[in-house]
Design a protein around this motif. Structure first.
Motif: not given
Lengths: 343, 343
Positions: A83-87, A117-121, A136, A138-139
């Protein structure tokens, strides 16, 4: 600018400042290893910022890049991306239509490689405080289930420093295999940015490499893997040489380069070995499995141009190349990628 | 700027663009939940960018903020933070001495909470393309081992939507508890940025909240937790009210506010309920355990000013406040944090 260009100047910033202050954590693969990602409690963690300019270029955009880059770094160390997190950091006034286009591209690439993509900011900076838009990405990943089977062959008569695909794992006689042509991404971005009208349209190779990597691991015998991003193939080979304390000899003629990229590099006085790529993987493979890994690559989409380009050697401890005109030259660690803001 | 300010305008950007394109992943806690972090394969993942201006302020700096913010978001959902990944984006010409100061602060805060930085990434943008320095901080955590024990009490006569500490878990009669005073961080940053000479020095509360959170979970009965960052307490309570489909009634007199912060807000015409905090936690707690959780907080450093500030109710479905002058007023979801770039 060289401090961000992926070569020896950046290496020195990271060692003298970042690792000096933040290093020393006791985890499976720490910051200090300066490898593609870190490993803690058996989970792979990776973070990358994307500041590419322009935001779109032939063959890709910042969204496709942000998914591919992080997914690939997790793959390169032996992880299976989950999974990925994208800022997102956005300049005030940035167009929502352009944001939507980038988000669509992120979704398309994430679906292609099946890593959501499961979370972000989201942060906004006032006009003038940021050049448009940066991401940004992250994974996290788990250990690639193919890794143990891959290492069975690699361990025959072969000591490994790690059972992850680390830069320090390369041993004498290991074959160096690349999945395709070099230089495409850096030249495509540079050309889009500067508006060069090259005769041949050059496209970025930006892509997630999960299928290629898994195909190679199924063939077995892979001891190290890395993607030649900032600083290109020259930087990659020097990192392996230094961290594995071994020489690497490559054959110029066997390194695949598209004709358009070669002539663009000649025209601009750039060394194609130092140009960044975003959809290629280089592997060090136990000699007995090199042909099998090459065959696996060639049978897959994006692997058609794969080639064995050289091998590791204990005869010297640097990176050298047999040139097309005969003779050998040393490939130094580049000070930095000659093309800034390509990722 | 309101698109990044943590209130209803940002909520709309996230729902209409980001979730629209990127939502729908089938994981334990997805992007669509718009909670503090996501959960996949039992692992908590969180990513946050930090664009605070100025980089240092009384009580903290961007480094302390980047560690605390991500660690806290992992804690708030019920995670136990394991490790961080830091991406630095630096403007060309940024001072290495200032970078070292920030790195030292990151290390100090990471050591304080025992969550190491294990991987990172550095990018440089040319002069003028970025206002100095931003950080992306991502982190992973495992499920907090105290969570199951905490939920034993919470589940007595109480249905939970999730066995993570989600915004949607709040039920009628749950007590709302805050760990300390509100408004300190936003007013400290604003004051440092604008050079206001308030009579009382106001310090940011930026801190990792691991001890406080674990103390509360040991007391048991906590069903939801959240830190009142961008958009402040007003935004937090409205998110709970909307996602839990419940009313929340708070008592103005019981909300702890430092005198200096109160008078700064009055002077500047700001609503302290909407000001962001970086070292406070708000919990919704089963009534039978509220006193125990409050006592646990008061016994810990940073919890001395803790207070029960209200409770959830099924009598209405919005956020209301009994004011000090008597009477009730509705607390609307703020359009955004009135102070930009506080984190």
């Amino acid at each position: 600018m060289a401090h961000g260009a992926g070569g020896s100047v950046m290496q020195s910033l990271i060692e003298k400042h970042i690792v000096k202050h933040l290093g020393g954590a006791i985890v499976d693969v720490p910051l200090d290893a300066l490898d593609d990602a870190a490993v803690v409690h058996g989970m792979v963690l990776k973070s990358d910022s994307y500041t590419v300019k322009p935001l779109s270029f032939p063959g890709g955009d910042i969204g496709r890049l942000a998914v591919s880059g992080t997914v690939n770094d997790i793959l390169m160390i032996g992880g299976d991306p989950l999974a990925l997190a994208m800022g997102f950091i956005i300049e005030e006034g940035f167009s929502l239509a352009e944001l939507d286009k980038i988000l669509e591209s992120i979704r398309k690439t994430a679906d292609e490689v099946r890593v959501p993509v499961i979370t972000g900011d989201t942060k906004v900076m006032e006009r003038g405080a940021l050049d448009k838009f940066v991401i940004n990405s992250s994974g996290i990943g788990q250990r690639n289930p193919l890794l143990d089977q891959n290492f069975v062959e690699a361990k025959k008569g072969h000591t490994l420093t790690s059972e992850w695909l680390l830069d320090s794992n390369v041993r004498a006689k290991d074959k160096i295999i690349i999945s395709g042509t070099i230089g495409d991404h850096g030249i495509a971005v540079l050309s889009a940015r500067e508006g060069y009208g090259f005769e041949t349209r050059i496209e970025s190779d930006t892509a997630p490499l999960k299928s290629l990597v898994n195909g190679m691991l199924r063939a077995g015998g892979v001891v190290a893997m890395k993607d030649p991003t900032r600083g290109g193939l020259a930087n990659l080979l020097n990192e392996w040489s230094q961290k594995s304390k071994i020489g690497i000899l490559v054959d110029e003629q066997s390194i695949p380069v598209k004709e358009g990229v070669r002539s663009a590099c000649e025209m601009l006085g750039l060394d194609v070995l130092e140009i960044g790529n975003e959809g290629k993987v280089v592997a060090a493979v136990t000699p007995t499995r090199a042909d099998a890994v090459l065959a696996a690559l060639k049978a897959m989409p994006r692997g058609e141009d794969a080639a064995i380009i050289g091998e590791a050697t204990s005869e010297f401890d640097l990176v050298a190349m047999e040139t097309v005109v005969g003779g050998r030259r040393i490939i130094p660690s580049p000070a930095g990628d000659p093309v800034p803001r390509i990722c």
